[in-house]
Design an enzyme around this catalytic site. Sequence first.
Site, mmCIF file in Angstrom:
data_model
loop_
_atom_site.group_PDB
_atom_site.id
_atom_site.type_symbol
_atom_site.label_atom_id
_atom_site.label_comp_id
_atom_site.label_asym_id
_atom_site.label_seq_id
_atom_site.Cartn_x
_atom_site.Cartn_y
_atom_site.Cartn_z
ATOM 1 N N CYS A 274 22.135 20.343 8.172
ATOM 2 C CA CYS A 274 23.236 19.219 8.205
ATOM 3 C C CYS A 274 24.639 19.668 8.985
ATOM 4 O O CYS A 274 25.201 19.053 9.942
ATOM 5 C CB CYS A 274 23.855 18.602 6.749
ATOM 6 S SG CYS A 274 23.666 19.623 5.484
ATOM 7 N N ARG A 303 15.562 29.476 1.918
ATOM 8 C CA ARG A 303 16.345 29.204 0.598
ATOM 9 C C ARG A 303 15.892 30.355 -0.531
ATOM 10 O O ARG A 303 14.595 30.566 -0.438
ATOM 11 C CB ARG A 303 15.956 27.866 -0.116
ATOM 12 C CG ARG A 303 16.845 26.614 0.688
ATOM 13 C CD ARG A 303 16.424 25.430 0.048
ATOM 14 N NE ARG A 303 17.225 24.357 1.166
ATOM 15 C CZ ARG A 303 17.030 23.175 0.949
ATOM 16 N NH1 ARG A 303 16.475 22.657 -0.207
ATOM 17 N NH2 ARG A 303 17.559 22.203 1.697
ATOM 18 N N GLN A 321 11.720 20.592 7.395
ATOM 19 C CA GLN A 321 11.878 19.249 7.063
ATOM 20 C C GLN A 321 11.838 18.181 8.313
ATOM 21 O O GLN A 321 12.251 18.888 9.297
ATOM 22 C CB GLN A 321 13.183 19.103 6.327
ATOM 23 C CG GLN A 321 13.194 19.732 4.797
ATOM 24 C CD GLN A 321 14.606 19.377 4.282
ATOM 25 O OE1 GLN A 321 15.597 19.637 5.006
ATOM 26 N NE2 GLN A 321 14.717 18.754 3.053
ATOM 27 N N ASP A 323 13.641 16.395 9.045
ATOM 28 C CA ASP A 323 15.187 16.171 8.781
ATOM 29 C C ASP A 323 15.851 15.267 9.992
ATOM 30 O O ASP A 323 15.339 15.110 11.048
ATOM 31 C CB ASP A 323 15.855 17.471 8.940
ATOM 32 C CG ASP A 323 17.171 17.605 7.774
ATOM 33 O OD1 ASP A 323 17.313 16.208 7.276
ATOM 34 O OD2 ASP A 323 17.725 18.630 7.526
ATOM 35 N N HIS A 325 19.924 13.243 10.773
ATOM 36 C CA HIS A 325 21.175 13.191 10.181
ATOM 37 C C HIS A 325 21.963 11.943 11.106
ATOM 38 O O HIS A 325 21.601 11.918 12.487
ATOM 39 C CB HIS A 325 22.051 14.315 10.437
ATOM 40 C CG HIS A 325 21.799 15.427 9.480
ATOM 41 N ND1 HIS A 325 20.712 16.091 9.910
ATOM 42 C CD2 HIS A 325 22.151 15.555 8.236
ATOM 43 C CE1 HIS A 325 20.585 16.868 8.928
ATOM 44 N NE2 HIS A 325 21.360 16.781 7.848
ATOM 45 N N LYS A 406 22.623 10.029 -3.613
ATOM 46 C CA LYS A 406 21.274 9.868 -2.701
ATOM 47 C C LYS A 406 20.269 8.974 -3.316
ATOM 48 O O LYS A 406 20.285 8.563 -4.606
ATOM 49 C CB LYS A 406 20.802 11.244 -2.504
ATOM 50 C CG LYS A 406 20.341 11.963 -3.711
ATOM 51 C CD LYS A 406 19.747 13.272 -3.322
ATOM 52 C CE LYS A 406 19.694 14.006 -4.737
ATOM 53 N NZ LYS A 406 18.943 15.409 -4.496
ATOM 54 N N HIS A 454 22.216 11.963 5.515
ATOM 55 C CA HIS A 454 21.140 12.666 5.553
ATOM 56 C C HIS A 454 19.853 12.170 5.259
ATOM 57 O O HIS A 454 19.903 11.683 3.980
ATOM 58 C CB HIS A 454 21.650 13.989 4.693
ATOM 59 C CG HIS A 454 23.024 14.472 4.674
ATOM 60 N ND1 HIS A 454 23.190 15.977 5.177
ATOM 61 C CD2 HIS A 454 23.939 14.152 4.434
ATOM 62 C CE1 HIS A 454 24.478 16.227 4.915
ATOM 63 N NE2 HIS A 454 25.137 14.920 4.631
#
Length: 585
Positions: A274, A303, A321, A323, A325, A406, A454
């Site tokens: 992000c 991570r 991911q 992912d 945004h 979320k 996100h």
Amino acid sequence: MAVDEQLQMMRHSCAHVMAEAILHLFPGTKIAIGPAIDNGFYYDFDFPTDHKLTEEDFPAVEKEMRKILASGAEFVRKEVTKDEARTIFADQPYKIELINDLPDGETITTYTQDGFTDLCRGPHVATTKEINAQAFKIMKMAGAYWRGDSNRPMLSRVYAVAFAKPNDLKDYLHMLEEAEKRDHRKLGVQMDLFHLDPEDPGQIFWHPNGWQVYVTLQDYMRQKVVADGYKEVNTPAVMPRSLWERSGHWGHYQQNMFVTESEKRIFAIKPMNCPGALEIFKSRIRSYKDLPLRLAEFGHCVRNEPSGTLHGIMRVRGFVQDDAHIICTEEQIEAEVAKFCRLLVDVYKDFGFDKNLAVRLSTMPDDHVGDEATWQHAEAALGAACKSAGLDYEIQPKEGAFYGPKLEFKLYDTLGREWQCGTIQLDYQLPSADRLDATYIGADNQKHHPVMLHRAVLGSLERFMGILIENFAGMLPAWLHFEQVAVVPVGTDFADYAQKVADELSQAGFRAAAYTDDSNMKSKIKTITSEHKTPYILVVGAKEQEENAVCVRFRADSGKQQQTMSFSDFKAYLTEKVTSRSLEL
């Protein structure tokens, strides 16, 4: 009381019965805690060094439990003072610690059945006869630190499952057997998809077969998001501490970050994408006319997950991911969330996961940034957008990200197991002046802070791959499988024709292989069937070569009988199945 609450109460009561049975069989054992959990319960014990429980003792414990259940003993609740509680549990140090930690004046209750007393808030069933003696089973043991502290004693955690009816237990045990057969870690080795190295925990070594599926999955998502109005970006894997401090991750997520140093500066390998997306947004002056800006990134994240929590490719340290945004105005939130929900349902449908979707709205956690009023506003906005998309949701208290609430989307596989994959998070914090200070020029010619959404549809591609492998028991749909067609000649005389068929399929864009080595046809088909789980096996001999045809053997999960087709008809058939992303062969 709802059925689930009644079942959980019965499970918790059964935990007390197990503790009593173990104290009968293993005198001197110290007892800790025994809560109900999904499908059953556990209890933590500190066994005497010379008299420890093993899995071989499970049948004896179950037998003792059934004797207690047959007694029909009542669960008797009693309120006691702290001093009375200390006297009752004088020989149980873990209970004494729990008692000492209770605030003065708090009501302390015990429950007694059949002469066994436990410290417990309750509630419990009325008598032991309300617990079905044929509907529970002790499953396993594991180590567990007292109160989750690695500096405290290691206790023995005994897990059991319990249900209202014996058939429910039977169904659950059958599901576990099926899950064992489908374990993605075993199938990953069997199908030569990937391997995991114990010296490099949480990192995946993808083999050609597995990487082909992975790339196909990623390319599929890339086509989906581009068609849905996203622009793909890529951001650095290593970013400076200063950026993570401004984003808030350094203060709220540092324990999960891998940190490095260069030229006397601290950097972190990104655990999420992000901040990078906002840095791209901030790289030039933006107008309200540019919004919404949808930035997709297949960003590799790392991570620092504890090694004990890792699980195959489902829970890893390094992952990618799907992912994205979405940077937008507050007025655009509802439309963007609804648009995302439609995309998610469309994608899940291609994998057969569009039925019985569950949605959870996760609210402000204790560890959060931003004021409560902003959080309440954000939660209300996200909930309204979800309703606008035609989806109902349940509240999941205190489970939001530290920067915003979320929506989490939970799918169910063929065994009925729940998986949380998709998510969309509403973030007023990261673009704010207090954080990364992203702005755009509004219609009033003034600067404004955008809102950031996100979102991920599949979540971790690695984890979703694991879910797919287990859901389909390795028998992936033809459009996704690493080997769509295997061509097997009945003998070496027809190897050239087999190769010709495979080559033409490959040139047409399909993943096909000819098995023309000297091994016999039977052993080839066994390998293809059991190890590769290839959707279509084309057996070719004299007749097929003469007529430019193929004898199609469909994979076992298709339910179809083998049939002979002209080669051109098979190509057309395969084209339709692959391009439509059919789940049927």
